[in-house]
Design an enzyme around this catalytic site. Structure first.
Site, PDB file in Angstrom:
ATOM      1  N   GLY A   1      13.698 -17.740  12.479  1.00  0.00           N
ATOM      2  CA  GLY A   1      14.816 -16.888  12.074  1.00  0.00           C
ATOM      3  C   GLY A   1      14.746 -15.457  12.555  1.00  0.00           C
ATOM      4  O   GLY A   1      15.106 -14.548  11.821  1.00  0.00           O
TER       5      GLY A   1
ATOM      6  N   CYS B   1       9.644  16.915  -6.191  1.00  0.00           N
ATOM      7  CA  CYS B   1       9.868  18.139  -5.390  1.00  0.00           C
ATOM      8  C   CYS B   1      11.350  18.364  -5.111  1.00  0.00           C
ATOM      9  O   CYS B   1      11.722  19.375  -4.511  1.00  0.00           O
ATOM     10  CB  CYS B   1       9.067  18.092  -4.087  1.00  0.00           C
ATOM     11  SG  CYS B   1       9.793  17.021  -2.820  1.00  0.00           S
TER      12      CYS B   1
ATOM     13  N   HIS C   1       7.417  -4.554   8.810  1.00  0.00           N
ATOM     14  CA  HIS C   1       8.406  -3.470   8.665  1.00  0.00           C
ATOM     15  C   HIS C   1       8.406  -2.883   7.254  1.00  0.00           C
ATOM     16  O   HIS C   1       9.407  -2.317   6.813  1.00  0.00           O
ATOM     17  CB  HIS C   1       9.812  -3.968   9.043  1.00  0.00           C
ATOM     18  CG  HIS C   1       9.981  -4.168  10.521  1.00  0.00           C
ATOM     19  ND1 HIS C   1      10.987  -4.927  11.078  1.00  0.00           N
ATOM     20  CD2 HIS C   1       9.257  -3.698  11.580  1.00  0.00           C
ATOM     21  CE1 HIS C   1      10.878  -4.920  12.403  1.00  0.00           C
ATOM     22  NE2 HIS C   1       9.835  -4.193  12.728  1.00  0.00           N
TER      23      HIS C   1
END
Ligand code: OAD
Length: 251
Positions: free
Chosen positions: A186, A149, A119
């Site tokens: 987990g 930008c 991820h």
């Protein structure tokens, strides 16, 4: 010694390719709450409002409220005995790759070198609009980080609706297809496609060892050995058993 730890260690000892798939639960003992447990991040921030790429594009300033909260937890976090144990497992040759859904760098801080960040990673930033990339130093100011930008920068973590980094996706699939043992630690395995890794590995014959504080949907479907407990206690016990089998005397 929990006899399931001995059985799991024997499976890992025999395996020629052992992978781990980890989730937010492994970092809870480092002080970073997980997502879906009571008091988890999604109890505070509705993911449909804060964690989709559309939400970020529409109102990035709002999403930075959550990102700042996450950063505050991650910046002070240190690897716990589960991260350190996995680092040691890699060093003594019993863990070949960690595929993590976490973005907190704690596996690397815990000594693991072969980490696939499924991820993404929260320390670097990119501009969704012009594509320019930035390092972690851009996040140090109090202001919301902006691109040259003028647009708001996004950390390089995967939001819902975004693709998994292609290298991580392909490499994980390839590894899951040839693994002989998979340690799942987990994770609620609620999010796709990361949650397809256990069934891919299982279908190719891997032994699945799950470590969690509570049962998940994997426990009764694909898991072979379920070890109930905190990662910070069970992983060091597993490493201790592997060292005993290999004849390494612990100090
Ligand atoms: P979850 O919050 O869904 O699940 C965490 C799991 O860890 C639960 O099953 C807990 O029971 C377990 N757990 C908690 N403390 C533990 C401990 N000390 N030892 C062992 N287990 C423990 O987190 P993930 O499964 O990682 O993605 O969530 C997957 C993805 O959902 C995240 O990567 C994130 C989120 O939305 C994106 O944002 C794309």
């Amino acid at each position: 010694m929990n006899h399931l730890i001995t059985i799991a260690a024997e499976a890992i000892y025999r395996s020629q390719l052992t992978l781990a798939l980890t989730g937010a639960g492994i970092s809870v003992e480092s002080g970073i709450p997980d997502f879906r447990s009571a008091g988890g991040l999604w109890a505070k921030y509705d993911p449909s409002e804060y964690a989709t790429i559309q939400a970020f594009r529409q109102n990035p300033e709002k999403i930075w409220d959550m990102l700042r909260d996450m950063d505050r937890l991650i910046v002070d976090a240190r690897p716990n005995p589960a991260h350190l144990g996995m680092g040691e497992m890699e060093k003594i040759g019993f863990l070949h790759y960690i595929i993590t859904q976490n973005v907190d760098n704690l596996h690397q801080a815990g000594g693991a070198g072969k980490v696939i960040e499924y991820h993404g990673n929260s320390s670097t930033l990119s501009c969704l609009w012009c594509g320019k990339r930035y390092g972690a130093e851009e996040k140090r100011s109090e202001h919301i980080p902006r691109c040259a930008c003028g647009k708001v920068l996004k950390p390089d973590v995967v939001f819902f609706g975004e693709a998994i980094p292609s290298g991580a996706l392909d490499h994980s699939f390839q590894l899951a297809s040839s693994a002989e043992a998979l340690l799942i630690v987990g994770t609620s395995a609620a999010v796709s496609p990361a949650n397809t890794i256990p069934s891919i590995a299982k279908s190719r014959g891997a032994i699945l060892i799950e470590i969690n504080m509570e049962r998940t949907h994997l426990t009764s479907s694909v898991t072979d050995i379920f070890i109930e407990g905190k990662a910070g206690e069970t992983i060091p016990a597993l490493v201790g058993e592997l060292k005993r089998m290999k004849g390494i005397i612990s100090a």
